[in-house]
Design a protein around this motif. Structure first.
Motif, PDB file in Angstrom:
ATOM      1  N   UNK A  72      -4.272  -7.241   5.489  1.00 33.99           N
ATOM      2  CA  UNK A  72      -5.333  -7.182   4.462  1.00 33.99           C
ATOM      3  C   UNK A  72      -5.485  -5.833   4.160  1.00 33.99           C
ATOM      4  N   UNK A  73      -5.465  -4.751   4.780  1.00 33.54           N
ATOM      5  CA  UNK A  73      -5.563  -3.556   4.277  1.00 33.54           C
ATOM      6  C   UNK A  73      -4.321  -3.029   3.168  1.00 33.54           C
ATOM      7  N   UNK A  74      -3.257  -3.661   3.676  1.00 39.20           N
ATOM      8  CA  UNK A  74      -2.245  -3.264   2.562  1.00 39.20           C
ATOM      9  C   UNK A  74      -2.367  -3.851   1.366  1.00 39.20           C
ATOM     10  N   UNK A  75      -2.829  -5.171   1.560  1.00 38.22           N
ATOM     11  CA  UNK A  75      -3.246  -6.044   0.265  1.00 38.22           C
ATOM     12  C   UNK A  75      -4.158  -5.138  -0.741  1.00 38.22           C
ATOM     13  N   UNK A  76      -5.292  -4.665   0.100  1.00 43.64           N
ATOM     14  CA  UNK A  76      -6.313  -4.340  -0.562  1.00 43.64           C
ATOM     15  C   UNK A  76      -5.733  -2.850  -1.178  1.00 43.64           C
ATOM     16  N   UNK A  77      -5.163  -1.928  -0.673  1.00 44.53           N
ATOM     17  CA  UNK A  77      -4.861  -0.602  -1.005  1.00 44.53           C
ATOM     18  C   UNK A  77      -3.972  -1.167  -2.437  1.00 44.53           C
ATOM     19  N   UNK A  78      -2.929  -2.137  -2.267  1.00 44.68           N
ATOM     20  CA  UNK A  78      -2.358  -2.249  -3.590  1.00 44.68           C
ATOM     21  C   UNK A  78      -3.035  -2.778  -4.629  1.00 44.68           C
ATOM     22  N   UNK A  79      -4.078  -3.738  -4.327  1.00 45.56           N
ATOM     23  CA  UNK A  79      -4.991  -4.378  -5.329  1.00 45.56           C
ATOM     24  C   UNK A  79      -5.599  -2.897  -6.084  1.00 45.56           C
ATOM     25  N   UNK A  80      -6.212  -2.105  -5.232  1.00 49.26           N
ATOM     26  CA  UNK A  80      -6.941  -1.042  -5.922  1.00 49.26           C
ATOM     27  C   UNK A  80      -6.147   0.135  -6.563  1.00 49.26           C
ATOM     28  N   UNK A  81      -5.139   0.391  -6.310  1.00 51.19           N
ATOM     29  CA  UNK A  81      -3.878   1.131  -6.917  1.00 51.19           C
ATOM     30  C   UNK A  81      -3.822   0.590  -8.337  1.00 51.19           C
ATOM     31  N   UNK A  82      -3.418  -0.611  -8.396  1.00 52.36           N
ATOM     32  CA  UNK A  82      -3.043  -1.133  -9.691  1.00 52.36           C
ATOM     33  C   UNK A  82      -4.439  -1.353 -10.451  1.00 52.36           C
ATOM     34  N   UNK A  83      -5.420  -1.760  -9.946  1.00 53.66           N
ATOM     35  CA  UNK A  83      -6.776  -1.798 -10.548  1.00 53.66           C
ATOM     36  C   UNK A  83      -6.864  -0.554 -11.317  1.00 53.66           C
ATOM     37  N   UNK A  84      -6.660   0.773 -10.501  1.00 49.12           N
ATOM     38  CA  UNK A  84      -6.845   1.970 -11.184  1.00 49.12           C
ATOM     39  C   UNK A  84      -5.932   2.250 -12.163  1.00 49.12           C
ATOM     40  N   UNK A  85      -4.888   1.769 -12.012  1.00 55.17           N
ATOM     41  CA  UNK A  85      -3.650   2.072 -13.171  1.00 55.17           C
ATOM     42  C   UNK A  85      -3.101   3.353 -12.675  1.00 55.17           C
ATOM     43  N   UNK A  86      -3.176   3.448 -11.187  1.00 57.33           N
ATOM     44  CA  UNK A  86      -2.448   4.718 -10.741  1.00 57.33           C
ATOM     45  C   UNK A  86      -0.701   4.438 -10.604  1.00 57.33           C
ATOM     46  N   UNK A  87       0.176   5.350 -10.311  1.00 57.86           N
ATOM     47  CA  UNK A  87       1.486   5.156 -10.134  1.00 57.86           C
ATOM     48  C   UNK A  87       1.678   4.466  -9.040  1.00 57.86           C
ATOM     49  N   UNK A  88       2.599   3.334  -8.928  1.00 58.30           N
ATOM     50  CA  UNK A  88       3.080   2.805  -7.718  1.00 58.30           C
ATOM     51  C   UNK A  88       4.166   3.894  -7.099  1.00 58.30           C
ATOM     52  N   UNK A  89       4.499   3.930  -5.815  1.00 58.02           N
ATOM     53  CA  UNK A  89       5.193   5.007  -5.023  1.00 58.02           C
ATOM     54  C   UNK A  89       6.691   4.518  -5.480  1.00 58.02           C
ATOM     55  N   UNK A  90       7.537   5.551  -5.704  1.00 64.23           N
ATOM     56  CA  UNK A  90       9.086   5.328  -5.804  1.00 64.23           C
ATOM     57  C   UNK A  90       9.582   4.702  -4.608  1.00 64.23           C
ATOM     58  N   UNK A  91      10.000   3.347  -5.064  1.00 61.32           N
ATOM     59  CA  UNK A  91      10.275   2.380  -3.920  1.00 61.32           C
ATOM     60  C   UNK A  91      11.826   2.783  -3.419  1.00 61.32           C
ATOM     61  N   UNK A  92      12.711   3.464  -3.595  1.00 62.15           N
ATOM     62  CA  UNK A  92      13.900   3.532  -3.016  1.00 62.15           C
ATOM     63  C   UNK A  92      13.607   4.250  -1.747  1.00 62.15           C
ATOM     64  N   UNK A  93      12.906   5.337  -1.697  1.00 60.26           N
ATOM     65  CA  UNK A  93      12.788   5.872  -0.315  1.00 60.26           C
ATOM     66  C   UNK A  93      11.609   5.307   0.563  1.00 60.26           C
ATOM     67  N   UNK A  94      10.421   5.145   0.009  1.00 56.44           N
ATOM     68  CA  UNK A  94       9.421   4.452   0.874  1.00 56.44           C
ATOM     69  C   UNK A  94       9.512   3.145   1.240  1.00 56.44           C
ATOM     70  N   UNK A  95      10.118   2.203   0.228  1.00 60.11           N
ATOM     71  CA  UNK A  95       9.935   0.837   0.672  1.00 60.11           C
ATOM     72  C   UNK A  95      11.393   0.308   1.170  1.00 60.11           C
TER      73      UNK A  95
END
Length: 398
Positions: A72-95
């Motif tokens: 739930x926390x992961x999903x909420x964080x992603x929601x709020x990041x995109x709601x704000x219009x912030x940059x997603x992390x560069x996926x190649x390293x972190x994801x």
């Protein structure tokens, strides 16, 4: 299955929202909203801001340096990041490669590579596709020939995202051709400063430079940079691809796009009133909103199934198909809604809505570039045709 959020979850949401509104670099949010491409320094500023809160490795377990958050926390964080219009992390390293390293790597490899991924000092690229091996990744021919304590790497990787910024690249390379094509593939990490590596830019139809071709000519790589066993790279790649395909959903970002489309359509006049009153347009918009609701529920189901921190299963292919097709349809409707404002490159003409010299809705500036860029979503990461085969064979057992 209960998808409701607890009081503690909603308190966490307010904490995350406050961070993005007050502590995250607001100039980065404005830059991305205008359709400008982020630089390497932009990505680093963004990720370091997240890392200052301990929030950069959302999906990593706590013992590896991650958040240890609930689904739930992961999903909420992603929601709020995109709601704000912030940059997603560069996926190649972190994801992508990070989870492979902390799951299959040696202690020395973890110590060498994980800290740089977490603090955004080391950028990674993904060397998978080749000129003749895209969705049929197992047919790759770039080779790593053993030579004492090293491998000698030759070949070309293509469609390599952000390789122009990368310090390291993780590659699938053929070390044996005697068995099945899925066998004899080795997972190797390569320092991009090694002699014999050339990065060639690929400019895409949206005018962006995010893709590249990477050539390897007699590149010497220590065997100590191999993840796991020689010839077992296909196993590690499949683990990684599960993480990659679940990263496509971007539900909150899509909701923001649809809100912008609805808002603009309500203000856009046609012969019969506003564009939103046009039955054909309204039907398309409603259908997209319903499909997005279905995607969100599917994402929540997948998240619930991996709440113990394990890798997503074959159901990640379902997310890849429905999320990317929905992204394409949303951007297509966006171009229709923004009409004459939807220029290929108009970011510097955007002014705040409500001002006396309002000229262009902010969301219109990048709309054509988003539409053109989204064409590739159903191809990269394994084409949707391949994903449908996976669903049929591995999930439905057809």
């Amino acid at each position: 299955m209960d998808f409701s959020f607890t009081h503690a979850d909603e308190e966490f949401r307010m904490q995350v929202r406050h961070f993005f509104e007050t502590e995250y670099p607001q100039d980065l949010i404005a830059k991305i909203a205008r359709g400008h491409s982020p630089t390497k320094a932009d990505y680093q500023r963004s990720e370091r801001a997240l890392d200052s809160k301990g929030w950069v490795a959302v999906n990593w377990p706590k013992e590896a340096g991650g958040t240890g958050w609930t689904s739930n926390q992961k999903y909420i964080f992603d929601e709020e990041l995109e709601r704000a219009g912030a940059l997603n992390v560069v996926p190649m390293g972190l994801l992508y490669v990070g989870p492979v390293i902390y799951t299959f790597g040696t202690e020395a490899q973890k110590a060498q590579w994980l800290p740089g991924i977490l603090n955004s000092t080391t950028f990674w690229a993904q060397g998978y596709s080749e000129p003749g091996s895209g969705s049929d990744l197992a047919s790759l021919q770039s080779r790593a020939e053993p030579d004492g304590d090293d491998y000698i790497v030759n070949g070309t990787k293509i469609w390599t995202s952000l390789a122009q910024h990368a310090d390291w690249i993780f590659c699938l390379l053929r070390t044996d051709s005697s068995g099945k094509k899925q066998e004899g593939i080795t997972f190797l990490c390569i320092d991009m400063k090694t002699p014999g590596i050339t990065v060639r830019p690929i400019i895409t139809i949206d005018g962006k430079h995010s893709l590249n071709a990477v050539d390897f000519v007699d590149v010497r790589v220590p065997k100590a940079n191999r993840i796991g066993e020689e010839g077992k790279g296909w196993t590690y790649a499949n683990y990684l691809l599960g993480h990659e395909r679940t990263s496509y959903a971007h539900v909150a970002g899509k909701r923001k796009q649809l809100r912008n489309i609805r808002k603009t359509a309500a203000k856009t006049t046609t012969d019969g009133g506003s564009l939103l009153q046009d039955p054909a347009f309204a039907r398309k918009l409603s259908e997209l909103e319903a499909r997005l609701d279905a995607l969100e529920l599917t994402v929540l189901r997948v998240l619930a199934s991996v709440a113990d921190g394990g890798a997503p299963g074959e159901e990640s292919s379902i997310l890849k198909v429905i999320a990317t097709e929905l992204a394409q349809d949303i951007t297509e409707l966006g171009v229709e809604a923004f009409g004459p404002y939807a220029q290929p490159a108009f970011p510097d003409s955007v002014v705040p809505e409500g001002s006396d010299n309002f000229a262009i809705p902010a969301a219109a500036a990048p709309s054509v570039a988003q539409y053109l860029g989204a064409r590739a979503q159903s191809i990269y990461g394994g084409s949707n045709e391949i994903q449908k085969n996976i669903i049929a064979k591995r999930i439905l057992a057809l």
